[in-house]
Design an enzyme around this catalytic site. Structure first.
Site, mmCIF file in Angstrom:
data_model
loop_
_atom_site.group_PDB
_atom_site.id
_atom_site.type_symbol
_atom_site.label_atom_id
_atom_site.label_comp_id
_atom_site.label_asym_id
_atom_site.label_seq_id
_atom_site.Cartn_x
_atom_site.Cartn_y
_atom_site.Cartn_z
ATOM 1 N N GLY A 13 3.498 19.011 121.745
ATOM 2 C CA GLY A 13 4.317 18.013 121.053
ATOM 3 C C GLY A 13 4.975 18.634 119.829
ATOM 4 O O GLY A 13 4.352 19.407 119.119
ATOM 5 N N ARG A 74 5.683 21.517 127.890
ATOM 6 C CA ARG A 74 4.327 21.610 128.419
ATOM 7 C C ARG A 74 4.464 22.373 129.735
ATOM 8 O O ARG A 74 5.321 22.042 130.549
ATOM 9 C CB ARG A 74 3.729 20.219 128.606
ATOM 10 C CG ARG A 74 3.601 19.490 127.271
ATOM 11 C CD ARG A 74 2.633 18.344 127.291
ATOM 12 N NE ARG A 74 2.024 18.145 125.973
ATOM 13 C CZ ARG A 74 2.491 17.316 125.041
ATOM 14 N NH1 ARG A 74 3.547 16.596 125.273
ATOM 15 N NH2 ARG A 74 1.878 17.217 123.875
ATOM 16 N N ASP A 105 -3.884 21.886 119.731
ATOM 17 C CA ASP A 105 -5.109 22.456 120.311
ATOM 18 C C ASP A 105 -4.909 22.965 121.737
ATOM 19 O O ASP A 105 -5.455 24.015 122.110
ATOM 20 C CB ASP A 105 -6.280 21.473 120.229
ATOM 21 C CG ASP A 105 -5.990 20.149 120.903
ATOM 22 O OD1 ASP A 105 -4.802 19.859 121.165
ATOM 23 O OD2 ASP A 105 -6.944 19.402 121.166
ATOM 24 N N THR A 128 1.334 20.143 114.491
ATOM 25 C CA THR A 128 1.046 18.854 115.133
ATOM 26 C C THR A 128 0.928 17.790 114.052
ATOM 27 O O THR A 128 0.412 18.074 112.960
ATOM 28 C CB THR A 128 -0.242 18.910 115.984
ATOM 29 O OG1 THR A 128 -0.627 17.572 116.339
ATOM 30 C CG2 THR A 128 -1.412 19.543 115.250
ATOM 31 N N ASP A 130 -0.914 15.205 114.173
ATOM 32 C CA ASP A 130 -2.189 14.470 114.254
ATOM 33 C C ASP A 130 -3.256 14.888 113.248
ATOM 34 O O ASP A 130 -4.245 14.188 113.072
ATOM 35 C CB ASP A 130 -2.778 14.600 115.668
ATOM 36 C CG ASP A 130 -1.906 13.919 116.698
ATOM 37 O OD1 ASP A 130 -1.214 12.952 116.318
ATOM 38 O OD2 ASP A 130 -1.895 14.351 117.867
ATOM 39 N N ASP A 132 -5.532 17.067 113.591
ATOM 40 C CA ASP A 132 -6.798 17.040 114.329
ATOM 41 C C ASP A 132 -7.348 18.433 114.613
ATOM 42 O O ASP A 132 -8.048 18.637 115.599
ATOM 43 C CB ASP A 132 -6.616 16.263 115.647
ATOM 44 C CG ASP A 132 -5.515 16.858 116.522
ATOM 45 O OD1 ASP A 132 -4.801 17.754 116.060
ATOM 46 O OD2 ASP A 132 -5.378 16.407 117.667
ATOM 47 N N ARG A 174 -4.414 9.413 119.010
ATOM 48 C CA ARG A 174 -5.230 9.068 120.188
ATOM 49 C C ARG A 174 -6.711 9.317 119.917
ATOM 50 O O ARG A 174 -7.560 8.557 120.307
ATOM 51 C CB ARG A 174 -4.764 9.882 121.396
ATOM 52 C CG ARG A 174 -4.195 8.981 122.471
ATOM 53 C CD ARG A 174 -3.585 9.778 123.578
ATOM 54 N NE ARG A 174 -2.269 10.269 123.228
ATOM 55 C CZ ARG A 174 -1.754 11.440 123.600
ATOM 56 N NH1 ARG A 174 -2.456 12.277 124.320
ATOM 57 N NH2 ARG A 174 -0.541 11.780 123.264
HETATM 58 P P1 ATP Z 1 -0.157 18.216 120.866
HETATM 59 O O1 ATP Z 1 -1.327 18.273 119.898
HETATM 60 O O2 ATP Z 1 1.084 17.792 120.202
HETATM 61 O O3 ATP Z 1 -0.449 17.476 122.137
HETATM 62 P P2 ATP Z 1 -0.793 20.635 122.240
HETATM 63 O O4 ATP Z 1 -0.518 22.049 121.896
HETATM 64 O O5 ATP Z 1 -2.223 20.193 122.184
HETATM 65 O O6 ATP Z 1 0.119 19.743 121.309
HETATM 66 P P3 ATP Z 1 -0.790 20.447 125.144
HETATM 67 O O7 ATP Z 1 0.168 19.763 126.038
HETATM 68 O O8 ATP Z 1 -2.211 20.052 125.201
HETATM 69 O O9 ATP Z 1 -0.171 20.305 123.681
HETATM 70 O O10 ATP Z 1 -0.718 22.031 125.450
HETATM 71 C C1 ATP Z 1 0.521 22.711 125.427
HETATM 72 C C2 ATP Z 1 0.579 23.748 126.509
HETATM 73 O O11 ATP Z 1 -0.456 24.725 126.300
HETATM 74 C C3 ATP Z 1 0.300 23.245 127.928
HETATM 75 O O12 ATP Z 1 1.442 22.670 128.511
HETATM 76 C C4 ATP Z 1 -0.080 24.540 128.641
HETATM 77 O O13 ATP Z 1 1.061 25.285 128.958
HETATM 78 C C5 ATP Z 1 -0.869 25.260 127.557
HETATM 79 N N1 ATP Z 1 -2.308 25.017 127.781
HETATM 80 C C6 ATP Z 1 -3.064 23.983 127.365
HETATM 81 N N2 ATP Z 1 -4.325 24.072 127.811
HETATM 82 C C7 ATP Z 1 -4.387 25.197 128.557
HETATM 83 C C8 ATP Z 1 -5.406 25.857 129.313
HETATM 84 N N3 ATP Z 1 -6.638 25.361 129.405
HETATM 85 N N4 ATP Z 1 -5.074 27.005 129.962
HETATM 86 C C9 ATP Z 1 -3.838 27.524 129.873
HETATM 87 N N5 ATP Z 1 -2.844 26.945 129.204
HETATM 88 C C10 ATP Z 1 -3.089 25.811 128.550
#
Ligand code: ATP
Length: 326
Positions: A13, A74, A105, A128, A130, A132, A174
């Site tokens: 995000g 993503r 994360d 982010t 959040d 978090d 969330r």
């Molecule tokens: P936000 O906190 O805003 O949701 P985020 O970084 O947590 O941001 P995610 O959609 O959870 O967002 O993760 C972003 C991208 O990181 C995923 O689309 C994927 O490409 C990669 N990713 C997340 N988890 C894994 C994993 N276990 N293995 C490999 N790639 C991952």
């Protein structure tokens, strides 16, 4: 090994301040005579070889812009070994020695796996809204989101007062109630409902009854997305409506506007400091760390801890909000 080329990407995000951090990464590389490349659309861009050289002037005029100039995405393909192999072959092709990941994360989890599998050093910047992640008092974009939420609810408050209404305002969060709790105190909410602490529907109704008794004619209840008091904010409002048939109840879901907008001064300074430290860390041979802030000082925490560590709600905020809703 001497670092000659660094890649930077934004993932997950988006959050205000990502552009600021990106600008800082690019300019620190230029300052240190290191090549810098930007990867578009997060990890998917690494897989698709969507990688371009970024120079000092490539990041002009973005310090105050929300969103991310590199686009975010993503990528399900990056969750697979084959996807990550493709990504690494592009890393090799471009001669990239280190990767700065600006994201949350999930993005750090992906980065950590990538580092373990292929030995490419990864440094994370917590982008982010959040708040978090463990290891930083503030994530990048959180302060801007708080101010955006506060401004929006101030406007809702004007109409709530004019019509003697009770408003339920849903804000993002969330799993974490940081946005709800801080913005709720800042706008003078009657109640603040967060995932970390369920006051129960009876508790909420009794608080609203007390406030009516004490002469309140309008109220705002701030509800974090992840709160479990009702099935969702609309269900919650319906349950309360049954108890207060004479109260005009309205629901407002703030939604994605919370992620946008020009970063605050705090987030611009934070993003700049984090971007500089991220590049310096890679130059110093550091890897697998997230850059954070603690009491105004830039610090680093292992990515593993940043993802898994628990971020706690400040009990003092809960205490003062209780005193304020008398
Ligand atoms: P936000 O906190 O805003 O949701 P985020 O970084 O947590 O941001 P995610 O959609 O959870 O967002 O993760 C972003 C991208 O990181 C995923 O689309 C994927 O490409 C990669 N990713 C997340 N988890 C894994 C994993 N276990 N293995 C490999 N790639 C991952």
């Amino acid at each position: 090994m001497k670092v000659k080329k660094i890649a930077v990407l934004t993932s997950g995000g988006d959050s205000p301040g990502m552009n600021t951090a990106l600008r800082a990464v690019v300019r620190t590389c230029a300052y240190k005579n290191i090549d810098c490349v930007g990867v578009s659309r997060g990890y998917q861009g690494l897989i698709n070889d969507d990688i371009k050289t970024l120079k000092t002037r490539s990041v002009r005029g973005i310090i105050n812009r929300g969103g991310t100039m590199l686009y975010s995405a993503r990528s399900d393909e990056f969750r697979t070994k084959e996807g990550r192999e493709k990504a690494f072959s592009n890393i090799k092709k471009h001669g990239i020695d280190g990767l700065v990941v600006i994201g949350g994360d999930g993005s750090f989890t992906g980065g950590l796996i990538f580092q373990k599998e292929f030995g490419i050093p990864v440094i994370g910047i917590p982008g982010t809204i959040d708040n978090d992640l463990y290891g930083t008092s503030h994530t990048l974009g959180y302060d801007t989101a708080l101010n955006t939420v506060m401004d929006a609810i101030d406007k809702i408050r004007d109409t709530a007062i004019s019509h003697d209404r009770l408003f339920f305002v849903e804000v993002m969060g969330r799993d974490a109630g940081h946005i709800a709790l801080n913005s709720g105190i800042a706008i003078g909410a009657q109640e603040i409902l967060i995932p970390e602490q369920n006051m129960g529907i009876e508790g909420l109704i009794s608080s609203l009854k007390d406030s009516k008794k004490n002469g309140k004619t309008s109220s705002i209840v701030v509800v974090a997305e992840g709160d479990k008091t009702g099935k969702n904010v609309f269900d919650l409002a319906r349950q309360v409506e049954e108890e207060f048939p004479k109260y005009e109840i309205r629901v407002s879901v703030l939604g994605h506007m919370q992620r946008g907008g020009s970063p605050t001064c705090f987030d611009r300074v934070l993003g700049t400091k984090m971007g500089v430290r991220a590049v310096e860390s890679l130059i110093d041979g550091v890897s697998g760390k997230m850059i954070g802030i603690d009491n105004g000082k830039i610090v680093s925490t292992s990515l593993k801890k940043a993802i898994k560590g628990e971020t706690k709600i400040d009990p003092e905020l809960i205490r003062v909000s209780r005193i304020m809703n008398i």
